[in-house]
Motif scaffolding. Sequence first.
Motif, short mmCIF file in Angstrom:
data_model
loop_
_atom_site.label_atom_id
_atom_site.label_comp_id
_atom_site.label_asym_id
_atom_site.label_seq_id
_atom_site.Cartn_x
_atom_site.Cartn_y
_atom_site.Cartn_z
N LEU A 131 128.06 55.67 -26.89
CA LEU A 131 127.70 56.96 -26.42
C LEU A 131 127.53 57.85 -27.72
CD1 LEU A 131 130.23 57.45 -23.52
CD2 LEU A 131 127.64 57.14 -23.43
N CYS A 132 128.32 57.23 -28.66
CA CYS A 132 128.06 58.48 -29.82
C CYS A 132 127.09 57.94 -30.96
CB CYS A 132 129.56 58.43 -30.54
SG CYS A 132 130.85 59.21 -29.60
N GLY A 133 126.54 56.71 -30.66
CA GLY A 133 125.60 56.24 -31.45
C GLY A 133 126.13 55.98 -32.96
N SER A 169 129.02 53.02 -34.87
CA SER A 169 129.84 51.66 -34.76
C SER A 169 131.41 52.24 -34.28
CB SER A 169 129.94 51.11 -36.23
OG SER A 169 130.78 51.73 -37.27
N GLY A 170 132.04 51.22 -34.11
CA GLY A 170 133.42 51.52 -33.58
C GLY A 170 134.23 51.98 -34.81
N SER A 171 133.96 51.07 -35.95
CA SER A 171 135.07 51.66 -36.85
C SER A 171 134.51 52.91 -37.57
CB SER A 171 134.80 50.65 -38.30
OG SER A 171 133.44 50.67 -38.60
N SER A 172 133.24 53.39 -37.34
CA SER A 172 132.99 54.88 -37.80
C SER A 172 133.50 55.84 -37.03
CB SER A 172 131.51 54.99 -37.65
OG SER A 172 130.81 54.16 -38.78
N LEU A 173 133.52 55.41 -35.65
CA LEU A 173 134.12 56.39 -34.48
C LEU A 173 135.51 56.41 -34.60
CD1 LEU A 173 133.86 57.95 -31.87
CD2 LEU A 173 134.16 55.94 -30.69
N THR A 174 136.18 55.33 -34.91
CA THR A 174 137.57 55.51 -35.02
C THR A 174 138.01 56.27 -36.23
OG1 THR A 174 137.86 53.28 -34.10
CG2 THR A 174 139.64 53.95 -35.53
N GLY A 175 137.24 56.07 -37.45
CA GLY A 175 137.45 56.74 -38.75
C GLY A 175 137.33 58.43 -38.45
N ARG A 176 136.34 58.78 -37.96
CA ARG A 176 135.90 60.05 -37.63
C ARG A 176 136.88 60.69 -36.62
NH1 ARG A 176 134.57 64.92 -39.41
NH2 ARG A 176 133.14 65.97 -38.11
N PHE A 177 137.13 60.06 -35.54
CA PHE A 177 137.86 60.52 -34.46
C PHE A 177 139.21 60.74 -35.11
CE2 PHE A 177 140.04 60.72 -30.49
CZ PHE A 177 138.98 61.03 -29.52
N ARG A 178 139.77 59.64 -35.71
CA ARG A 178 141.10 59.94 -36.24
C ARG A 178 141.34 61.13 -37.38
NH1 ARG A 178 145.27 56.20 -36.37
NH2 ARG A 178 143.81 54.57 -35.98
N SER A 179 139.99 61.49 -38.08
CA SER A 179 140.15 62.51 -38.93
C SER A 179 140.33 63.85 -38.46
CB SER A 179 139.32 62.47 -40.04
OG SER A 179 137.82 62.57 -39.35
N VAL A 180 139.27 64.03 -37.10
CA VAL A 180 139.26 65.22 -36.38
C VAL A 180 140.49 65.47 -35.40
CG1 VAL A 180 137.88 66.48 -34.71
CG2 VAL A 180 136.98 65.28 -36.55
N VAL A 181 140.72 64.37 -34.84
CA VAL A 181 141.72 64.36 -33.60
C VAL A 181 143.19 64.29 -33.89
CG1 VAL A 181 142.35 63.79 -31.22
CG2 VAL A 181 140.05 64.22 -32.00
#
Length: 99
Positions: free
Chosen positions: A17-19, A21-33
């Motif tokens: 949905l975010c366009g 990879s899973g690892s990119s989403l996890t890293g960015r999500f973890r840094s923001v949330v």
Amino acid sequence: MHQDSAKNWTLADLARLCGVSGSSLTGRFRSVVGMAPMGYLQHWRMAVAKDALRHGHKRIGEIGLAIGFQSPSAFSTAFTRFAGTSPTIFAALKRRASS
């Protein structure tokens, strides 16, 4: 995730949905949330469940199904692990505190 917490979300679904990879989403999500996406989803589901239990309009099994659990017992087990008390006791304590 917020609009359809009952969906059987996977990290791959969210990343798609975010366009990214899973690892990119996890890293960015973890840094923001401050936590991984799937951990956040569990926290969100439990927040929705707590709110529903406080207001007492649905049975425990209905709440569990509405937030993505396949059975009332699976919801009760997860809720107890997360909140430190069963959904039944949580609801009773919250209703007693608000009366």
